[in-house]
Design an enzyme around this catalytic site. Structure first.
Site, PDB file in Angstrom:
ATOM      1  N   GLY A 149       0.840  -1.197   0.000  1.00  0.00           N
ATOM      2  CA  GLY A 149       0.000   0.000   0.000  1.00  0.00           C
ATOM      3  C   GLY A 149       0.872   1.243   0.000  1.00  0.00           C
ATOM      4  O   GLY A 149       2.065   1.169   0.297  1.00  0.00           O
ATOM      5  N   CYS A 204       5.303  -6.112   1.450  1.00  0.00           N
ATOM      6  CA  CYS A 204       5.622  -4.681   1.349  1.00  0.00           C
ATOM      7  C   CYS A 204       5.040  -3.899   2.536  1.00  0.00           C
ATOM      8  O   CYS A 204       5.473  -4.079   3.654  1.00  0.00           O
ATOM      9  CB  CYS A 204       5.144  -4.149   0.013  1.00  0.00           C
ATOM     10  SG  CYS A 204       5.905  -2.575  -0.366  1.00  0.00           S
ATOM     11  N   TYR A 205       4.000  -3.095   2.319  1.00  0.00           N
ATOM     12  CA  TYR A 205       3.415  -2.385   3.465  1.00  0.00           C
ATOM     13  C   TYR A 205       2.998  -3.377   4.544  1.00  0.00           C
ATOM     14  O   TYR A 205       3.148  -3.114   5.743  1.00  0.00           O
ATOM     15  CB  TYR A 205       2.209  -1.539   3.024  1.00  0.00           C
ATOM     16  CG  TYR A 205       1.598  -0.738   4.168  1.00  0.00           C
ATOM     17  CD1 TYR A 205       2.103   0.508   4.523  1.00  0.00           C
ATOM     18  CD2 TYR A 205       0.534  -1.258   4.914  1.00  0.00           C
ATOM     19  CE1 TYR A 205       1.559   1.214   5.586  1.00  0.00           C
ATOM     20  CE2 TYR A 205      -0.004  -0.560   5.978  1.00  0.00           C
ATOM     21  CZ  TYR A 205       0.509   0.684   6.305  1.00  0.00           C
ATOM     22  OH  TYR A 205      -0.020   1.376   7.363  1.00  0.00           O
ATOM     23  N   HIS A 245       7.693  -7.900  -3.921  1.00  0.00           N
ATOM     24  CA  HIS A 245       6.368  -8.337  -4.390  1.00  0.00           C
ATOM     25  C   HIS A 245       6.456  -9.675  -5.126  1.00  0.00           C
ATOM     26  O   HIS A 245       6.749  -9.702  -6.321  1.00  0.00           O
ATOM     27  CB  HIS A 245       5.776  -7.280  -5.329  1.00  0.00           C
ATOM     28  CG  HIS A 245       5.383  -6.034  -4.622  1.00  0.00           C
ATOM     29  ND1 HIS A 245       4.145  -5.856  -4.053  1.00  0.00           N
ATOM     30  CD2 HIS A 245       6.081  -4.901  -4.357  1.00  0.00           C
ATOM     31  CE1 HIS A 245       4.079  -4.665  -3.478  1.00  0.00           C
ATOM     32  NE2 HIS A 245       5.241  -4.069  -3.644  1.00  0.00           N
ATOM     33  N   GLU A 286       4.069 -11.426  -6.118  1.00  0.00           N
ATOM     34  CA  GLU A 286       2.935 -11.559  -7.046  1.00  0.00           C
ATOM     35  C   GLU A 286       3.218 -10.956  -8.410  1.00  0.00           C
ATOM     36  O   GLU A 286       2.472 -11.192  -9.368  1.00  0.00           O
ATOM     37  CB  GLU A 286       1.680 -10.903  -6.430  1.00  0.00           C
ATOM     38  CG  GLU A 286       1.669  -9.380  -6.337  1.00  0.00           C
ATOM     39  CD  GLU A 286       2.422  -8.827  -5.120  1.00  0.00           C
ATOM     40  OE1 GLU A 286       3.243  -9.559  -4.547  1.00  0.00           O
ATOM     41  OE2 GLU A 286       2.190  -7.652  -4.773  1.00  0.00           O
ATOM     42  N   ASP A 321     -19.704 -13.050 -20.647  1.00  0.00           N
ATOM     43  CA  ASP A 321     -20.205 -12.987 -19.273  1.00  0.00           C
ATOM     44  C   ASP A 321     -21.682 -13.352 -19.191  1.00  0.00           C
ATOM     45  O   ASP A 321     -22.081 -14.215 -18.409  1.00  0.00           O
ATOM     46  CB  ASP A 321     -19.985 -11.589 -18.664  1.00  0.00           C
ATOM     47  CG  ASP A 321     -18.530 -11.165 -18.708  1.00  0.00           C
ATOM     48  OD1 ASP A 321     -17.681 -12.052 -18.919  1.00  0.00           O
ATOM     49  OD2 ASP A 321     -18.238  -9.974 -18.547  1.00  0.00           O
ATOM     50  N   LYS A 326     -11.866 -12.333 -15.086  1.00  0.00           N
ATOM     51  CA  LYS A 326     -12.220 -12.608 -16.490  1.00  0.00           C
ATOM     52  C   LYS A 326     -11.610 -13.920 -16.989  1.00  0.00           C
ATOM     53  O   LYS A 326     -12.270 -14.695 -17.678  1.00  0.00           O
ATOM     54  CB  LYS A 326     -11.733 -11.440 -17.358  1.00  0.00           C
ATOM     55  CG  LYS A 326     -12.243 -11.476 -18.775  1.00  0.00           C
ATOM     56  CD  LYS A 326     -13.634 -10.911 -18.846  1.00  0.00           C
ATOM     57  CE  LYS A 326     -14.202 -10.936 -20.235  1.00  0.00           C
ATOM     58  NZ  LYS A 326     -15.518 -10.291 -20.271  1.00  0.00           N
TER      59      LYS A 326
END
Ligand code: XMP
Length: 515
Positions: free
Chosen positions: A56, A83-84, A172, A174, A230, A371
């Site tokens: 963040g 991180c944060y 990070h 990710e 969708d 998605k």
């Protein structure tokens, strides 16, 4: 939907929070994002098996920095701070955190200095390239925490407390730039938290069908089918759950692509035995669009006319209590995120305002999916490529791809040109590689020659873009041979066009559609 092993990500506003959720789901574990301000009792009621604290933009050194209820740490769940999240863990457990002079952003070389289940199976030749984006730095870890890794610029790049099962990373994992980041995340999920990879699209389908039956009971549901992935997946899921008590309505608004309505409707009728009404409202829409040049005006006309037509059809079905919508997880996160409601307006809500107006309850079976997961569900449900990989198509359709007034003649020209674009992209295997590709009809004519004659005809603009989420986009670097083929075919085959141009603008500052 009942899920055994669930990871909750508490969001502190990082641009990467969604990525964390996606990586966890890719590993086969269900994950949800909640704002860091969530009440502890509500958090407990979600029954997570592990918690991740996201990154963040704030600094824990500031007085009003976002924190979490200390009870989260006393609960005994495995926790990973990123991180944060790491700075917060260090701060709340009384380690030393300092604001850095400059924000560190970009690649960094990680040196693993202590064994940990986090690093199991991580192959390190020398150092590991990781992605950093932080302001604060942990100077010394809290009591009970061990330093697990460092970099050249920071001495404390990862910490862990095996007894408490709490771990934290300054980088990070990710982000794709972090080498073996997925392995590190998987180690947290499987080695540290002991979770099982039970989240799959077939388990989603089974549990969703079951919960749809419970939610809807004996009621009837109405669903607006657009032909996009969708709404089609929503309809097929509901069809499996409640059969003929689902009433699908497909409205042909006169600004669809060539044969689009017929193709989708006949496919669904044939393969899924859907209770489906095909409403031919082309004349009504085109009549109202006559003489209208302003794009916002066109959007409004198409929007309210759609609602009018849909409402009339839906009201004719007795006993309807629910409206099905294809809301996806990113729309949901945007409205609950720590950063507050996003300014982004999701344009696919073409039935906006309908549930309140018709006093219908909403059923949104894709609310938890990204998605790419919807695509996997579609494949699992047996939907064909032409639906699974269909490019996004705006609700107001070709009306906003004809600049200026929409007329039947212009629609005819654009449909033919667009058909060529679609078929050439598919034939060259570019269709799946790009985000979206289409033709736009410009409101001007230019000079050309045909035999000995001068011509004065329309210009078609070709728009093909790469994008991940349509928020930003870059023009696709299509091979010049493909561009040449598309251009030649349009000019030779579509009467009334003598020039094709390729749009080489990025978004921002341009947009994907021309309007
Ligand atoms: P822009 O033009 O804003 O488009 O860069 C971003 C994405 O949204 C699509 N789009 C729409 N989709 N209804 C939709 O369902 C709409 O009214 C609408 N307008 C734009 C556009 O095709 C692109 O993918």
């Amino acid at each position: 939907m009942h899920i055994e092993d669930k990871v909750i990500i508490l969001d502190f506003g990082s641009q990467y929070t969604q990525l964390i959720a996606r990586r966890i789901r890719e590993a086969g574990v269900y994950s949800e994002i909640h704002p860091c301000t969530i009440d502890i009792d509500e958090l407990k009621s979600l029954s997570p098996k592990a918690i991740i604290l996201s990154g963040g933009p704030a600094s824990v050194c500031e007085l009003d920095a976002p924190k979490i209820d200390p009870e989260v740490f006393e609960w005994g769940l495995p926790i990973l701070g990123i991180c944060y999240g790491m700075q917060l863990i260090a701060h709340m457990f009384k380690g030393e955190v300092t604001p850095a002079k400059d924000r560190e952003y970009g690649r960094s070389e990680l040196e693993i200095i202590s064994d940990s289940p986090l690093w199991e199976g991580v192959e390190v030749k020398d150092k590991l390239t990781v992605w950093m984006s932080h302001g604060d730095t942990v100077l010394s870890p809290p009591p009970g925490f061990e330093i697990l890794a460092k970099t050249e610029s920071i001495d404390v790049a990862a910490i862990g407390n095996a007894q408490k099962n709490i771990y934290a990373l300054q980088f990070h994992p990710e982000v794709a730039h972090t080498e073996q980041g997925d392995r590190i995340i998987n180690n947290f999920l499987f080695k540290i938290a002991g979770l099982k990879p039970t989240w799959s699209m077939s388990s989603f389908i089974d549990s969703t069908i079951k919960s749809l039956r419970e939610q809807i009971g004996d009621d009837h549901v109405v669903c607006a089918l657009s032909g996009g992935i969708d709404s089609t997946v929503v309809a097929v899921l509901l069809n499996k759950a409640i059969g003929k008590r689902l009433h699908c309505i497909f409205v042909d608004n006169g600004v669809l692509r060539l044969n689009e309505g017929e193709e989708v409707v006949s496919y669904l009728r044939e393969h899924f035995d859907l209770n489906l009404k095909y409403v031919q409202a082309q004349d009504l829409f085109l009549g109202r669009l006559k003489g209208v040049e302003d794009p916002e005006e066109k959007r409004k006309i198409i929007g309210y006319t759609f609602i009018e037509v849909f409402e009339k059809e839906a009201k004719a079905i007795p006993g309807v209590k629910w409206l099905a919508q294809g809301t996806l997880y990113p729309d949901v996160i945007e409205s609950v995120s720590f950063r507050g409601p996003s300014a982004v307006i999701k344009s696919h809500h073409n039935v906006g305002g309908l549930p309140e107006k018709m006093q219908l309850k909403l059923v949104e079976p894709l609310r938890e999916l990204f998605k790419d997961e919807v695509r996997k569900v579609a494949v699992e449900l047996g939907l064909p490529d032409f639906i699974v990989w269909r490019h996004p198509f705006p609700g107001p359709g070709l009306a906003i791809r004809i600049i200026g007034e929409v007329t039947p003649e212009k629609l005819d020209i654009l449909r033919q040109a667009d058909k060529i674009v679609q078929s050439e992209l598919k034939a060259s295997d570019w269709y799946r590689k790009v985000w979206q590709g289409f033709a736009v009809l410009l409101p001007l004519k230019t000079v050309g020659v045909m035999g000995d004659e001068r011509t004065y005809e329309h210009v078609i603009a070709l728009r093909v873009v790469d994008s991940i989420d349509a928020m930003t986009a870059d023009w696709s670097r299509l091979p010049s041979e493909l561009l040449a083929r598309i251009s030649n075919r349009i000019i030779n085959e579509v009467k009334g066009v003598n020039r094709v141009v390729y749009d080489i603008s990025s978004k921002p500052p341009s947009t994907i559609e021309w309007e």
